[in-house]
Design a protein around this motif. Structure first.
Motif, PDB file in Angstrom:
ATOM      1  N   SER A  52       0.815  -1.216   0.000  1.00 24.50           N
ATOM      2  CA  SER A  52       0.000   0.000   0.000  1.00 24.50           C
ATOM      3  C   SER A  52       0.855   1.275   0.000  1.00 24.50           C
ATOM      4  N   SER A  53       2.141   1.138   0.279  1.00 26.86           N
ATOM      5  CA  SER A  53       3.004   2.328   0.262  1.00 26.86           C
ATOM      6  C   SER A  53       3.104   2.926  -1.144  1.00 26.86           C
ATOM      7  N   TRP A  54       2.724   2.157  -2.167  1.00 22.18           N
ATOM      8  CA  TRP A  54       2.741   2.643  -3.557  1.00 22.18           C
ATOM      9  C   TRP A  54       1.375   3.141  -4.023  1.00 22.18           C
ATOM     10  N   ALA A  55       0.400   3.224  -3.115  1.00 20.67           N
ATOM     11  CA  ALA A  55      -0.988   3.456  -3.513  1.00 20.67           C
ATOM     12  C   ALA A  55      -1.202   4.765  -4.276  1.00 20.67           C
ATOM     13  N   LYS A  56      -0.412   5.787  -3.989  1.00 21.37           N
ATOM     14  CA  LYS A  56      -0.597   7.069  -4.672  1.00 21.37           C
ATOM     15  C   LYS A  56       0.101   7.111  -6.030  1.00 21.37           C
ATOM     16  N   VAL A  57       1.101   6.284  -6.198  1.00 19.11           N
ATOM     17  CA  VAL A  57       1.842   6.243  -7.463  1.00 19.11           C
ATOM     18  C   VAL A  57       1.109   5.391  -8.495  1.00 19.11           C
ATOM     19  N   ILE A  58       0.490   4.318  -8.031  1.00 19.89           N
ATOM     20  CA  ILE A  58      -0.132   3.347  -8.939  1.00 19.89           C
ATOM     21  C   ILE A  58      -1.140   3.978  -9.908  1.00 19.89           C
ATOM     22  N   PRO A  59      -2.111   4.785  -9.448  1.00 20.81           N
ATOM     23  CA  PRO A  59      -3.092   5.319 -10.402  1.00 20.81           C
ATOM     24  C   PRO A  59      -2.477   6.246 -11.447  1.00 20.81           C
ATOM     25  N   ILE A  60      -1.400   6.938 -11.093  1.00 16.61           N
ATOM     26  CA  ILE A  60      -0.731   7.809 -12.069  1.00 16.61           C
ATOM     27  C   ILE A  60      -0.118   6.970 -13.178  1.00 16.61           C
ATOM     28  N   LEU A  61       0.518   5.864 -12.796  1.00 21.23           N
ATOM     29  CA  LEU A  61       1.128   4.980 -13.785  1.00 21.23           C
ATOM     30  C   LEU A  61       0.067   4.287 -14.631  1.00 21.23           C
ATOM     31  N   GLN A  62      -1.018   3.887 -14.007  1.00 16.92           N
ATOM     32  CA  GLN A  62      -2.104   3.238 -14.755  1.00 16.92           C
ATOM     33  C   GLN A  62      -2.736   4.202 -15.751  1.00 16.92           C
ATOM     34  N   LYS A  63      -2.913   5.434 -15.328  1.00 20.21           N
ATOM     35  CA  LYS A  63      -3.495   6.438 -16.231  1.00 20.21           C
ATOM     36  C   LYS A  63      -2.599   6.666 -17.440  1.00 20.21           C
ATOM     37  N   ALA A  64      -1.291   6.477 -17.257  1.00 21.79           N
ATOM     38  CA  ALA A  64      -0.333   6.640 -18.358  1.00 21.79           C
ATOM     39  C   ALA A  64      -0.290   5.408 -19.261  1.00 21.79           C
ATOM     40  N   GLY A  65      -1.076   4.380 -18.932  1.00 27.81           N
ATOM     41  CA  GLY A  65      -1.185   3.219 -19.800  1.00 27.81           C
ATOM     42  C   GLY A  65      -0.319   2.035 -19.425  1.00 27.81           C
ATOM     43  N   LEU A  66       0.292   2.081 -18.244  1.00 31.54           N
ATOM     44  CA  LEU A  66       1.147   0.979 -17.815  1.00 31.54           C
ATOM     45  C   LEU A  66       0.367  -0.058 -17.007  1.00 31.54           C
ATOM     46  N   HIS A  67       0.756  -1.303 -17.156  1.00 29.35           N
ATOM     47  CA  HIS A  67       0.216  -2.369 -16.313  1.00 29.35           C
ATOM     48  C   HIS A  67       1.059  -2.422 -15.050  1.00 29.35           C
ATOM     49  N   VAL A  68       0.425  -2.295 -13.882  1.00 32.04           N
ATOM     50  CA  VAL A  68       1.159  -2.132 -12.628  1.00 32.04           C
ATOM     51  C   VAL A  68       0.873  -3.289 -11.679  1.00 32.04           C
ATOM     52  N   THR A  69       1.953  -3.803 -11.083  1.00 32.95           N
ATOM     53  CA  THR A  69       1.837  -4.834 -10.051  1.00 32.95           C
ATOM     54  C   THR A  69       2.628  -4.386  -8.831  1.00 32.95           C
ATOM     55  N   ALA A  70       1.975  -4.343  -7.670  1.00 30.02           N
ATOM     56  CA  ALA A  70       2.664  -4.054  -6.416  1.00 30.02           C
ATOM     57  C   ALA A  70       2.831  -5.375  -5.677  1.00 30.02           C
ATOM     58  N   VAL A  71       4.073  -5.786  -5.495  1.00 34.58           N
ATOM     59  CA  VAL A  71       4.364  -7.079  -4.866  1.00 34.58           C
ATOM     60  C   VAL A  71       4.161  -6.982  -3.356  1.00 34.58           C
ATOM     61  N   GLN A  72       3.471  -7.973  -2.794  1.00 32.78           N
ATOM     62  CA  GLN A  72       3.388  -8.087  -1.333  1.00 32.78           C
ATOM     63  C   GLN A  72       4.512  -9.035  -0.902  1.00 32.78           C
ATOM     64  N   ASN A  73       5.738  -8.546  -1.012  1.00 35.87           N
ATOM     65  CA  ASN A  73       6.894  -9.404  -0.773  1.00 35.87           C
ATOM     66  C   ASN A  73       7.114  -9.650   0.712  1.00 35.87           C
ATOM     67  N   ARG A  74       7.468 -10.899   1.007  1.00 32.82           N
ATOM     68  CA  ARG A  74       7.742 -11.283   2.386  1.00 32.82           C
ATOM     69  C   ARG A  74       9.032 -10.638   2.878  1.00 32.82           C
ATOM     70  N   LEU A  75       9.033 -10.272   4.132  1.00 32.14           N
ATOM     71  CA  LEU A  75      10.201  -9.659   4.760  1.00 32.14           C
ATOM     72  C   LEU A  75      10.827 -10.616   5.764  1.00 32.14           C
ATOM     73  N   THR A  76      10.752 -11.910   5.439  1.00 35.41           N
ATOM     74  CA  THR A  76      11.266 -12.952   6.305  1.00 35.41           C
ATOM     75  C   THR A  76      12.701 -13.340   5.967  1.00 35.41           C
ATOM     76  N   SER A  77      13.067 -13.213   4.699  1.00 37.77           N
ATOM     77  CA  SER A  77      14.443 -13.465   4.259  1.00 37.77           C
ATOM     78  C   SER A  77      14.607 -12.887   2.869  1.00 37.77           C
ATOM     79  N   LEU A  78      15.858 -12.680   2.449  1.00 39.20           N
ATOM     80  CA  LEU A  78      16.115 -12.202   1.093  1.00 39.20           C
ATOM     81  C   LEU A  78      15.639 -13.236   0.079  1.00 39.20           C
ATOM     82  N   LYS A  79      15.848 -14.501   0.370  1.00 36.00           N
ATOM     83  CA  LYS A  79      15.393 -15.558  -0.531  1.00 36.00           C
ATOM     84  C   LYS A  79      13.892 -15.483  -0.754  1.00 36.00           C
ATOM     85  N   ASP A  80      13.140 -15.295   0.334  1.00 36.91           N
ATOM     86  CA  ASP A  80      11.681 -15.229   0.218  1.00 36.91           C
ATOM     87  C   ASP A  80      11.249 -14.022  -0.603  1.00 36.91           C
ATOM     88  N   SER A  81      11.841 -12.881  -0.321  1.00 36.78           N
ATOM     89  CA  SER A  81      11.484 -11.674  -1.053  1.00 36.78           C
ATOM     90  C   SER A  81      11.863 -11.800  -2.529  1.00 36.78           C
TER      91      SER A  81
END
Length: 261
Positions: A52-81
């Protein structure tokens, strides 16, 4: 070419530090777009945060025609992320900009050599070299006040509410900052010392947004990392969560990396 970008980055950083956000926006305009036009953007959140930290950036990028994915990456290890980011990249059809905030600069440096990654964007982010003791490197730069508010429990860490509001989310309305505090994800204490095995920023076009008022990663360290990478760089009059306080400038930088501006 890379030496010229280093000079541009250093010049823009000085200008933006002295002249504030308005010049930072003009600095975005001065940056050349990437040569490959991307269709997609994958956004990766840092420690003590979630997508959700990207929530304000996402609609701007989408409006510009980009397909956007915000990863819910785990913060348990570098391997997991890394696995979470690779999974998201594998789902993209065509050239993709990979952007990371804060700690996740580690992950995008480690996995960003994927064939479909066309450019990398670092937002107030770490940028280690493969095998580097990044903690030792960071200690050669000024410490930041957020560290005093880091609390440890069961092998994980979080930032206390007081430190989060004052230092991690400085420059953001307090009521809004409390929302980001509520969604912060516990982060493995061991995560910060883990070392990468690849250095994607050595082979991909690189863009960096320095936060001049950052109280989590020192702005001096961020500027050093941007210069070391030869990144095209802007400096914002912002705290650590610049994509929340300055979403348009961050989106514009990502659009440059996507060859869209």
């Amino acid at each position: 070419m890379k030496s010229n970008l280093v000079k541009v980055a250093a010049t823009l950083a000085v200008l933006a530090f002295t002249s504030g956000s308005a010049l930072a926006q003009s600095a975005v305009d001065m940056i050349k777009p990437a040569s490959i036009q991307a269709k997609n953007v994958v956004l990766v959140h840092g420690a003590w945060a979630d997508g959700s930290s990207w929530a304000k950036v996402i609609p701007i990028l989408q409006k510009a025609g980009l397909h956007v994915t915000a990863v819910q990456n785990r913060l348990t290890s570098l391997k997991d992320s890394d696995e979470d980011v690779r999974r998201a990249l594998a789902q993209q059809d065509g050239p993709t900009v990979l952007a990371g905030h804060s700690w996740s600069g580690t992950a995008i440096s480690d996995v960003g050599n994927a064939k479909n990654v066309s450019a990398l964007v670092y937002v107030a982010a770490r940028a280690p070299e493969a095998g580097e003791d990044f903690v030792a490197l960071q200690k050669t730069f000024p410490d930041t006040p957020v560290r005093a508010g880091v609390e440890k429990f069961d092998g994980f860490t979080k930032v206390s509410e007081d430190a989060f509001l004052k230092y991690f989310a400085n420059g953001i309305d307090k009521d809004e900052a409390r929302v980001y505090y509520a969604v912060q994800q516990p982060t493995a204490a061991s995560l910060f010392g883990e070392r990468t095995t690849d250095t994607a920023w050595k082979s991909k076009p690189v863009f960096y947004a320095v936060s001049a008022e950052d109280k989590t990663i020192s702005p001096e360290f961020e500027a050093f990392l941007a210069k070391r990478m030869g990144a095209q760089t802007i400096t914002l009059d912002a705290g650590h969560l610049s994509m929340v306080s300055h979403p348009q400038e961050i989106a514009d930088l990502i659009l440059k990396a996507a060859g869209r501006k």
